[in-house]
Structure formats: structure tokens, C-alpha cells
Write an enzyme that holds these catalytic residues in place. Structure first.
Site, short mmCIF file in Angstrom:
data_model
loop_
_atom_site.label_atom_id
_atom_site.label_comp_id
_atom_site.label_asym_id
_atom_site.label_seq_id
_atom_site.Cartn_x
_atom_site.Cartn_y
_atom_site.Cartn_z
CB CYS A 1 47.07 37.55 15.21
SG CYS A 1 48.47 38.43 16.25
CB CYS B 1 41.60 35.15 26.64
SG CYS B 1 40.64 37.08 27.69
CB CYS C 1 37.12 41.93 23.60
SG CYS C 1 37.53 41.19 22.86
CB CYS D 1 47.15 32.92 21.12
SG CYS D 1 45.97 34.01 20.05
CB CYS E 1 50.58 33.90 21.24
SG CYS E 1 51.65 35.47 21.48
CD GLU F 1 34.63 34.45 15.99
OE1 GLU F 1 33.96 33.79 16.37
OE2 GLU F 1 35.56 34.27 17.25
N1 SAH Z 1 47.20 40.30 20.26
C1 SAH Z 1 46.64 41.09 21.42
C2 SAH Z 1 45.12 41.86 21.39
C3 SAH Z 1 44.53 40.21 21.77
S1 SAH Z 1 44.33 40.01 23.36
C4 SAH Z 1 47.78 40.53 22.76
O1 SAH Z 1 47.87 39.39 22.59
O2 SAH Z 1 47.65 41.55 23.46
C5 SAH Z 1 44.35 38.75 23.75
C6 SAH Z 1 44.70 38.32 25.19
O3 SAH Z 1 43.70 36.90 25.71
C7 SAH Z 1 46.30 38.73 24.95
O4 SAH Z 1 46.31 38.96 26.59
C8 SAH Z 1 46.35 37.03 25.70
O5 SAH Z 1 47.52 36.67 25.66
C9 SAH Z 1 45.30 36.14 25.82
N2 SAH Z 1 44.95 34.55 25.37
C10 SAH Z 1 45.26 34.17 24.50
N3 SAH Z 1 44.96 32.68 24.27
C11 SAH Z 1 44.91 32.72 25.56
C12 SAH Z 1 44.63 31.13 26.04
N4 SAH Z 1 44.08 30.14 24.58
N5 SAH Z 1 43.55 31.25 27.31
C13 SAH Z 1 43.49 32.31 28.22
N6 SAH Z 1 44.03 33.94 27.34
C14 SAH Z 1 44.60 33.73 26.06
FE1 SF4 Z 2 48.44 37.90 18.50
FE2 SF4 Z 2 47.21 36.01 20.03
FE3 SF4 Z 2 49.49 36.65 20.19
FE4 SF4 Z 2 47.94 37.99 20.67
S1 SF4 Z 2 47.79 36.74 21.86
S2 SF4 Z 2 49.50 38.69 19.70
S3 SF4 Z 2 45.92 37.69 19.22
S4 SF4 Z 2 48.21 35.16 17.95
#
Ligand code: SAH
Ligand code: SF4
Length: 364
Positions: free
Chosen positions: A114, A353, A107, A121, A118, A91
Site C-alpha cells: 500500500c 488489522c 477480509c 500499519c 500510515c 493475504e
Molecule cells: N487501506 C484501507 C483498508 C485497510 S483496513 C484502510 O486503511 O481503510 C485496515 C484497518 O486496520 C484500517 O482501519 C487501519 O486503520 C487499521 N490498522 C492498521 N494498522 C493497524 C494496527 N497496527 N493496529 C490496529 N489497527 C490497524
Molecule cells: Fe494502507 Fe494500512 Fe493506511 Fe490502510 S491503514 S491505507 S492499508 S497503510
């Protein structure tokens, strides 16, 4: 096997044309077609001699992403679902800039899924499906530019104006904040950066690479592509909380991460962005805010507070109340830090995000 011209950097395209016995200005013409006019075949490159087009068709091709679906949010955010050649899906999300000037931030994804795991996420929940190739990264931009272009030539009437106006603009900024951890696909991401800057013509200052905190990647980025913007997904202020939320912290704990940020060479007036997902009762206390101030001491920073976006699959986390988010920000701002609250662009269509999952959950 035919060469995908979208996989080649400028020098490689030049030497390919040179090997075929053509002058170097032909490379510029081909680049113009590929990256400015979004050609998807050599046949439409009308200023190239016919025998060159035939030769190119014999040895090369131009890749293209298959656009499966777009969804438009109430706030004008558009989510694109693309299919890759092997059937996997990714996406990209097009977000209108706040100033309403018809400019957008795109974006983009660097991986399908991934591996970083995390806890908050949705992409992390998928696990790693695979790394994207360079052209699968750059083609996201080209496909969305082409999508926007089709609306530019349209005739507007009163009745379709509002709808069409949304899509009339241009991509001004690119952020690697879609699916995937860019530093886990380092080489392809680096080549895509050179294609964005050298061939598509997007300035480094308009591109942001976001990482969960892979320290060697931060250092390598500054060596390979100085002055591209760096964003760090920080999300916690103690190792114990960050270890739980983001397993990457066990390998690269806060001290190492902040040290890498402190020594990251920043151009004048540039700042490192720190993303901070606010999770009620977990990382949103007054003490967290105070620790955050301390952690960022000595770093030219800006903080992007992201109130947790709920995903479709069940989640153990809760979004803090608006008032608590404002309070958290106030503590940071009062200490002299720059802190903004990210509005959840596209949350009604799961494009915010952390909500990107490229329909994988619907597939299973
Ligand atoms: N993997 C990289 C790039 C993805 S950025 C990284 O983690 O930086 C995606 C952003 O969305 C990250 O800053 C992450 O902390 C944030 N994110 C992930 N899950 C989220 C959620 N459920 N609600 C709000 N932000 C979230
Ligand atoms: Fe991967 Fe989501 Fe963590 Fe970014 S925030 S490193 S996309 S698991």
C-alpha cells in the site's frame, strides 16, 4: 493470447459465447461452474458439449490463486497466504462471526502492499508493490470458498470435530480491509464488486469497502455502487495528529472528509463505519473522545475502536490499557453513539488489522 474468463463480467461472457455461436443459457452454465462450483478448468464442466469445452480451452482459461500457506489462530481466524502469477504474495483473513453460527467474514486485499504510508500499519511499511487485477481480488473469495468446501464433505469423528467444525462454514460477509487502499485501485475494485454481487451472489449489504479517506473515491463509490457499505479509517480527531499518522490527511483534511461522509447517500438503517485505531497517549484522551463525538455529529455512524496491534517489526506506538479503551468507549456510548471494540482476531498469527505483510518482511 487466451482470455481469462474470471476477468469478464456477465455481459462480456455472454457476448463471448454469442460470438462463438452458442445460446445464452450456456453462459449461465459456465457461470454456475465458475462461481458456484468453483471449477478451475473447462474440462470438468460436464453439462457443456465436448466441442464447446474444446473451443473454450483454445481461447480461454480460468485463473487460480496459488495457496502457499494457511495459519489458524487460537480464536479460529484463518490467514491465507496466496501467490500471484508473477510471484508476488497477498493475504486474506477469514474471521468467524461472533455469533458462532458457522458464518465467516472474509477480509480481502485490493493491492499488494500500500502506498498510503500510515505510520501504525504494517502493510503501509511495505509501500505499494502493485495493484491487484479484478480476478486476483475475486479469486481470494473463490479460493477460500473452495477451501471451506473440502471440509463440508468430511466425515466428522469425535476426535477431529473441534478442528473440522471451525472450517465447516460459509463466507457471509466480505470486507476490503486486507492489504491496500481500495480507492487507489478503483476500477478493478468496482468490477470485482459487480462480480461478487452479480455472479457470486453476495448482497451489496454484506460487502464493506474501507478507505483511509480518499475523498473523490467516496463520492465515486456512491455513484457506481450505491448501498455497498462504507468504512472510513479515521484514527484521529485533529488535522495535526492525523497529518502525522496518515499522510492522506494533508490532501484530504478532516473537514473535507467529514463533509463527504455527511453527503454520502445511505440507505435506510445503514451506517458508515468509522474505524479508530487507539494509540496510547496519541489519540486516546478524553478530549479525543469528545472531539470524535463532535466530528460525527449529523452522520449515521458506528465506531469500531481497534486497540493498536503491535507488528513484528519494531514500532513507536503502544496499545492502550484495556481500562482506558473501555473508558474511551463509554464516553462515546454515553453521548448516544454506537461504538464497539474490535477484538484482535488472529493477532497470534499476525492476521489482525494492520499486521498483514504477506511474508514480505521474511523475504527480505
Ligand atoms: N487501506 C484501507 C483498508 C485497510 S483496513 C484502510 O486503511 O481503510 C485496515 C484497518 O486496520 C484500517 O482501519 C487501519 O486503520 C487499521 N490498522 C492498521 N494498522 C493497524 C494496527 N497496527 N493496529 C490496529 N489497527 C490497524
Ligand atoms: Fe494502507 Fe494500512 Fe493506511 Fe490502510 S491503514 S491505507 S492499508 S497503510
Amino acid at each position: 493470447m487466451k482470455i481469462n474468463f474470471k476477468h469478464l463480467q456477465k455481459k462480456e461472457l455472454e457476448s463471448c459465447l454469442d460470438n462463438l455461436g452458442w445460446e445464452s443459457y450456456r453462459t449461465d452454465q459456465i457461470i454456475d461452474w465458475m462461481y458456484k462450483r468453483h471449477a478451475v478448468s473447462f474440462d470438468v464442466m460436464s453439462n457443456l458439449p465436448r466441442n464447446l469445452r474444446t473451443r473454450l480451452n483454445d481461447i480461454a482459461y480460468l485463473s487460480e490463486l496459488k495457496l502457499l500457506k494457511t495459519e489458524t489462530s487460537l480464536d479460529g481466524t484463518i490467514k491465507f497466504l496466496f501467490q500471484l502469477d508473477d510471484g508476488e504474495t497477498i493475504e486474506s483473513v477469514l474471521i468467524p462471526n461472533v455469533r458462532g453460527n458457522n458464518l465467516y467474514t472474509l477480509c480481502i486485499s485490493s493491492q499488494a502492499g500500500c502506498s498510503m504510508g500510515c505510520k501504525f500499519c504494517e502493510t503501509g511499511r511495505l509501500g505499494l508493490i502493485r495493484n491487484l487485477k479484478t480476478h486476483e481480488i475475486t479469486d481470494q473469495v473463490l479460493a477460500v470458498q473452495r477451501y471451506l468446501e473440502q471440509f463440508r464433505s468430511d466425515v466428522f469423528t469425535d476426535s477431529n470435530w473441534e478442528d473440522k467444525k471451525i472450517r465447516k462454514g460459509e463466507i457471509s460477509n466480505i470486507v476490503f480491509m486486507g492489504m491496500g487502499e481500495p480507492f487507489n485501485n478503483f476500477n478493478e475494485v468496482m468490477i470485482s464488486l459487480s462480480i461478487f454481487t452479480d455472479l457470486i451472489g453476495i448482497s451489496k449489504r454484506k460487502i464493506t469497502v474501507s478507505t483511509s479517506g480518499i475523498v473523490p473515491g467516496i463520492t465515486k463509490l456512491s455513484e457506481k455502487v450505491p448501498s455497498v457499505n462504507l468504512a472510513i479509517s479515521l484514527n484521529a480527531t485533529t488535522d495535526s495528529t492525523r497529518n502525522i499518522l496518515m499522510p492522506v490527511n494533508k490532501k484530504y483534511p478532516l473537514k473535507k472528509l467529514m463533509q463527504a461522509c455527511r453527503t454520502y447517500p445511505l440507505s435506510p438503517k445503514r451506517r458508515i463505519t468509522f474505524e479508530y485505531v487507539l494509540l496510547k497517549g496519541i489519540n486516546d484522551s478524553r478530549n479525543d473522545a469528545l472531539r470524535l463525538i463532535k466530528l460525527l455529529g449529523g452522520i449515521r455512524s458506528k465506531i469500531n475502536l481497534i486497540p493498536f496491534n503491535r507488528s513484528q517489526s519494531s514500532s513507536e506506538f503502544i496499545r492502550p490499557d484495556e481500562q482506558d479503551v473501555q473508558e474511551f468507549r463509554k464516553i462515546l456510548v454515553n453521548s448516544g453513539l454506537i461504538a464497539t471494540i474490535r477484538k484482535s482476531s488472529g493477532s497470534d498469527i499476525s492476521a489482525a488489522c494492520g499486521q498483514l505483510r504477506a511474508d514480505y518482511l521474511n523475504k527480505s
